[in-house]
Design a protein around this motif. Structure first.
Motif, PDB file in Angstrom:
ATOM      1  N   LYS A  29       0.841  -1.206   0.000  1.00 54.98           N
ATOM      2  CA  LYS A  29       0.000   0.000   0.000  1.00 54.98           C
ATOM      3  C   LYS A  29       0.873   1.252   0.000  1.00 54.98           C
ATOM      4  O   LYS A  29       0.720   2.109  -0.834  1.00 54.98           O
ATOM      5  N   HIS A  30       1.765   1.371   0.971  1.00 58.54           N
ATOM      6  CA  HIS A  30       2.666   2.523   1.046  1.00 58.54           C
ATOM      7  C   HIS A  30       4.109   2.033   1.082  1.00 58.54           C
ATOM      8  O   HIS A  30       4.414   1.049   1.754  1.00 58.54           O
ATOM      9  N   VAL A  43      -1.664  -4.472   2.721  1.00 56.36           N
ATOM     10  CA  VAL A  43      -3.081  -4.633   3.050  1.00 56.36           C
ATOM     11  C   VAL A  43      -3.601  -5.902   2.392  1.00 56.36           C
ATOM     12  O   VAL A  43      -2.995  -6.435   1.463  1.00 56.36           O
ATOM     13  N   PRO A  48      -8.498  -3.209   0.326  1.00 54.57           N
ATOM     14  CA  PRO A  48      -7.378  -2.300   0.082  1.00 54.57           C
ATOM     15  C   PRO A  48      -7.437  -1.003   0.895  1.00 54.57           C
ATOM     16  O   PRO A  48      -6.421  -0.360   1.088  1.00 54.57           O
ATOM     17  N   ASP A  49      -8.610  -0.643   1.377  1.00 57.00           N
ATOM     18  CA  ASP A  49      -8.726   0.544   2.224  1.00 57.00           C
ATOM     19  C   ASP A  49      -8.891   0.169   3.690  1.00 57.00           C
ATOM     20  O   ASP A  49      -9.220   1.004   4.524  1.00 57.00           O
ATOM     21  N   GLU A  52      -4.020  -1.482   7.709  1.00 59.52           N
ATOM     22  CA  GLU A  52      -2.700  -1.642   7.117  1.00 59.52           C
ATOM     23  C   GLU A  52      -1.768  -2.327   8.112  1.00 59.52           C
ATOM     24  O   GLU A  52      -1.859  -2.095   9.312  1.00 59.52           O
TER      25      GLU A  52
END
Length: 128
Positions: A29-30, A43, A48-49, A52
């Protein structure tokens, strides 16, 4: 209130990223450089949201003794829900993942514990 982020300490962020994405199936994700380390999260592809998981560098002096004690006592650093523990166990074992506990049913819960190759034990869990 919701859980937005949780973390596991890892020996090597790049190795952890490969294991958590290529083997376990999470998605990055990041990935933000922070000097020698990175803000590196993964994730679930199904959320996906959602929450994390930070693959946190283990450089702090307290991390080594803490993780060693958890592993020595067989305590997982994190627990991941799966639909079928036996199927995940077989899939991951076929990929070469080492398990410290094979699937075990306890009442309405089935668990298995794997070694993430980065210093942690991770529990797979399904509750009926």
């Amino acid at each position: 209130m919701r859980i937005h982020l949780t973390s596991v300490f890892v020996d090597d962020q790049e190795k952890a990223l490969r294991f958590y994405t290529d083997v376990l199936g999470f998605v990055a994700k990041h990935d933000v450089p922070l000097g020698e380390d990175r803000w590196l999260t993964v994730v679930s592809p199904d959320a996906p949201d959602g929450t994390e998981l930070l693959l946190e560098p283990s450089g702090h002096p307290a991390v080594g003794p803490y993780r060693a004690a958890l592993v020595r006592d067989g305590i997982p650093a994190a627990s991941f829900a799966v639909d079928d523990v036996q199927a995940e166990f077989e899939r991951l074992r076929d990929l070469g993942v080492r398990f410290t506990q094979e699937p075990l049913e306890m009442g309405g819960v089935t668990t298995a514990v794997l070694d993430d190759t980065c210093g942690n034990l991770i529990q797979l869990l399904h509750s009926a």
